[in-house]
Design an enzyme around this catalytic site. Structure first.
Site, PDB file in Angstrom:
ATOM      1  N   SER A 554       0.850  -1.188   0.000  1.00 22.05           N
ATOM      2  CA  SER A 554       0.000   0.000   0.000  1.00 22.05           C
ATOM      3  C   SER A 554       0.891   1.245   0.000  1.00 22.05           C
ATOM      4  CB  SER A 554      -0.957  -0.045   1.187  1.00 22.05           C
ATOM      5  OG  SER A 554      -1.986   0.891   1.039  1.00 22.05           O
ATOM      6  N   ASP A 640     -10.182  -3.809  -4.941  1.00 24.27           N
ATOM      7  CA  ASP A 640      -9.513  -2.929  -3.987  1.00 24.27           C
ATOM      8  C   ASP A 640      -9.908  -1.482  -4.276  1.00 24.27           C
ATOM      9  OD1 ASP A 640      -7.801  -1.542  -2.338  1.00 24.27           O
ATOM     10  OD2 ASP A 640      -5.970  -2.527  -3.044  1.00 24.27           O
ATOM     11  N   HIS A 674      -8.078  -5.047  -1.047  1.00 25.85           N
ATOM     12  CA  HIS A 674      -6.813  -4.499  -0.572  1.00 25.85           C
ATOM     13  C   HIS A 674      -6.021  -5.490   0.277  1.00 25.85           C
ATOM     14  CE1 HIS A 674      -4.196  -1.076  -0.050  1.00 25.85           C
ATOM     15  NE2 HIS A 674      -4.223  -1.200   1.263  1.00 25.85           N
TER      16      HIS A 674
END
Length: 714
Positions: A554, A640, A674
């Protein structure tokens, strides 16, 4: 390192030919281009809820990437199986949590042998038959994706609220069942935010958050059982797209808190849990750069805040009837370098979790000024405070681990200052902590700062510069990566890899100022700190240039993406998990789910030329060099909404255009978001892919791990 890489054979495998559709973009007089913007589906919002609606050309491109990944990494297939077996062997498959008491009941979760999901249990606190509340394995049958957002029982212990996501986009469906009969109520709350249901004291209604079409938490609603959720009243609507929203409940159960927060500011409303019809009490109106959160004890609100320049936060106290800032009285003063992270008031004791000198600590006080800290001995460690359900208790439950010490759960008597070990993490395949060394060193950074570095290695590893390193980092949002125990990382360390966690600016390892020095105009500090850590590891003979594989996910994917552009010569490989790499395009698009709130973290390139320049300097997608890059593995998730799937897809395609070396690989999860899969063994399989890639480029794919002895062995 790449000379020894098992991936050298990729030269004979053709990479996917991703179609180019050039688009020129002009902002603030600067011109850039994007050949791969077409990978963003025009109906991406629908794709989040129905992955099968992804357009055929984009699906074909992503599936071609997966096929290429499979072909290039085929030599690692056996290693992945071995890693998966090792990691699974360290997991106690039929594990259970320590039961938590709540009145006349105790609650816990457990796994069955071979089960992917937890089973939620309860039993009478004074002994008696245990019963299953929710069986994750049974409920997940037939689902391509399944994630348990929250399972919560009502205050009267009769009902169970279940928040489940079956797509991966973090839109949860809340349903309620009668625990005694097993009957599920007809009504279902759709598109609820994370956190699930927050029960009112009447056990007949609950609060929840609803997201809008942009995936932003927008409304707090109240559902009364037996009514149509379509008629649920809105208790609060958040008007500002720059503010997130979350719900919480006070430790004593007296209040439900609605917290609206941007990166720098917050605003809290309190609703009496026993009076859901009451108008929410506004604690203090939102003010630029004023951050605060609230707890309740004995008719007063306790407020953790940065007010009045308290950079590392202080605790204030205010009466419930007049809770505004003018009434705030200092209760725990600000102390520079002591970052107060959270507070938990119990009936007779007040607990706060702090970080000082880059290490966490737990401080217990009464309400009369006496306080003490719970002590720990290792050089680096992780602490987790587990508040439990009860308020009138002298027992605090916390967890402790270090990179070499398996997780332990303690019950701490806050009055007697004694701790009782309730559980130690079982490693079935064996674990001998004495074989390892945990170190905390510092790396010198620009401006004279000292960057904390956590290291785990085998004691027998010779520090002659020959060992490979897996360097992990994050460096954003004030999040500090804990120095805890990871059974998975042992698969690297047991093969002679040194496992390192960098704590650069942008995180908060050294307090709130450490975070402020790694955001907005100071963001380059994060990447330069990370590079300084790598250089220090080389200077101190832990490793050598080209023998470091960097790993981040991320915003940590941004960290490794920016670092590889700055110093491609320094690293031997990159693992970028759902990486935030198309920063300039994403933060310039106000329609994307998280963009408006992110302007206070990265800058607003839409309206301010200077802030455009900050991001343009480091955005990984826009700064690829015509130089030799090491192998890169990127991952993504089709559903995501945090880091959209097209970011890693575009980045990998452009790397092949503009950089040399590689290979540059993309592994796209076509059925998750995610966090990837929520199933525990599928999570291990994903980790096996990361670590097999790392060991492959390190030339360690054939190195056997050390043999552990279990207690049953001589």
């Amino acid at each position: 390192m790449t000379k020894r890489s098992v991936l050298n054979g990729a030269e004979g495998i053709a990479a996917p030919a991703v179609t180019k559709e050039r688009r020129d973009i002009e902002q603030h007089g600067a011109l850039r281009y994007d050949d791969y913007g077409w990978l963003r589906d025009e109906k991406w919002q629908e794709v989040l809820h129905r992955p099968d609606t992804l357009s055929a050309p984009i699906r074909d491109a992503l599936e071609a990437e997966n096929q290429y990944y499979d072909s290039v990494t085929e030599p690692l297939a056996d290693l992945r199986k071995q890693l998966l077996a090792e990691m699974r062997g360290r997991m106690k498959e039929n594990d259970a949590s320590v039961p938590v008491k709540d009145g006349s009941w105790k609650y816990w979760s457990k796994y069955r042998e071979g089960g992917e999901y937890p089973i939620f249990m309860r039993a009478p606190a004074d002994g008696g038959d245990e019963s299953v509340l929710f069986d994750g394995d049974a409920e997940s049958k037939g689902a391509k994706f399944f994630d348990i957002g929250d399972i919560s029982h009502s205050p009267d212990h009769r009902l169970l609220a279940m928040a489940i996501d079956r797509v991966g986009s973090e839109n949860y469906v809340i349903s309620v069942k009668d625990i005694e009969t097993g009957a599920v109520y007809d009504e279902r709350v759709e598109r609820a935010g994370e956190g699930g249901a927050y029960w009112a004291a009447d056990s007949a209604s609950f609060f929840y958050i609803v997201r809008d079409d942009h995936q932003r938490a927008k409304w707090v609603k109240l559902h009364r059982l037996g009514t149509d959720p379509a008629d649920d009243p809105v208790i609060y609507e958040e008007p500002d797209d720059m503010f997130y929203m979350n719900l919480s409940k006070s430790q004593d159960g007296a209040y439900i808190f609605i917290t609206s927060s941007s990166i720098t500011s917050s605003e809290v409303r309190a609703i009496p849990a026993d009076d859901v019809a009451a108008a929410p009490i506004l604690i203090e109106p939102r003010t630029k750069d004023l951050d605060y959160e609230v707890e309740h004890h004995d008719g007063a609100f306790y407020i953790l805040t940065n007010a009045d320049g308290a950079l590392d936060y202080k605790i204030m106290k205010a009466p419930v009837k007049k809770p505004g800032r003018r009434q705030w009285k200092e209760w725990v003063p600000h102390e520079p370098g002591r970052y107060i992270l959270s507070v938990m008031p119990y009936k007779d004791y007040f607990v706060r979790l702090e970080r000082a000198d880059a290490l966490p600590r737990v401080v217990v006080s009464d309400y009369h000024g006496e306080e003490h800290a719970i002590s720990f001995d290792e050089a680096a460690y992780e602490i987790g405070v587990l508040p439990g359900f009860e308020y009138a208790t002298a027992t605090l439950r916390f967890s402790y681990s270090s990179p070499a010490t398996p997780r332990q759960v303690f019950d701490y008597d806050m009055g007697a200052k004694t701790r009782t070990l309730m559980k130690t993490q079982d490693v079935p395949s064996g674990h001998d902590a004495s074989l390892y060394v945990v170190e905390r060193i510092t790396a010198p950074g620009k401006g004279g700062v000292s960057i904390p570095v956590t290291i785990l290695r085998l004691k027998e590893t010779t520090l002659d510069g020959a060992a490979p390193v897996l360097l992990y980092g994050y460096g954003a949002y004030g999040i500090t990566i804990p120095a805890g125990f990871s059974t998975n990382a042992l698969s690297l360390v047991d093969r002679g890899v040194i496992y390192v966690i960098a704590h650069p600016r942008g995180g908060a390892a050294r307090g709130r100022g450490w975070y402020e020095d790694g955001k907005l105009a100071n963001k380059m500090n994060t990447f330069e700190d990370f590079i300084a850590v790598a250089e220090t590891l080389i200077e101190k003979n832990y490793t050598s240039a080209g023998s470091i594989v960097i790993h981040g996910g991320s915003a940590g994917g941004l960290l490794v993406g920016a670092s590889i552009n700055l110093r491609p010569d320094l690293f031997g490989g990159v693992i970028a998990v759902v990486p935030f790499v198309d920063v300039l395009n994403t933060i310039s698009d106000a329609t994307l789910p998280l963009t408006p709130p992110e302007w206070e973290e990265w800058g607003n390139p839409i309206h301010r030329k200077e802030e455009y320049g900050w991001i343009a300097e480091y955005s990984p997608y826009d700064n690829i060099k015509d130089e030799n890059y090491p192998p890169i593995m990127a991952t993504g998730g089709l559903t995501d909404y945090r880091v959209t799937y097209w970011e890693p897809a575009k980045w990998v395609a452009r790397l092949r255009d503009e950089a040399r070396g590689g290979p540059f690989l993309l592994r796209m999860n076509m059925g998750a978001g995610h966090g990837g899969s929520a199933a525990r063994f599928e999570q291990l399989d994903e980790r096996a892919h990361y670590y097999a890639f790392a060991l492959g480029v390190m030339g360690k794919q054939t190195t056997p791990p050390i043999a552990h002895k279990t207690e049953s062995q001589p």
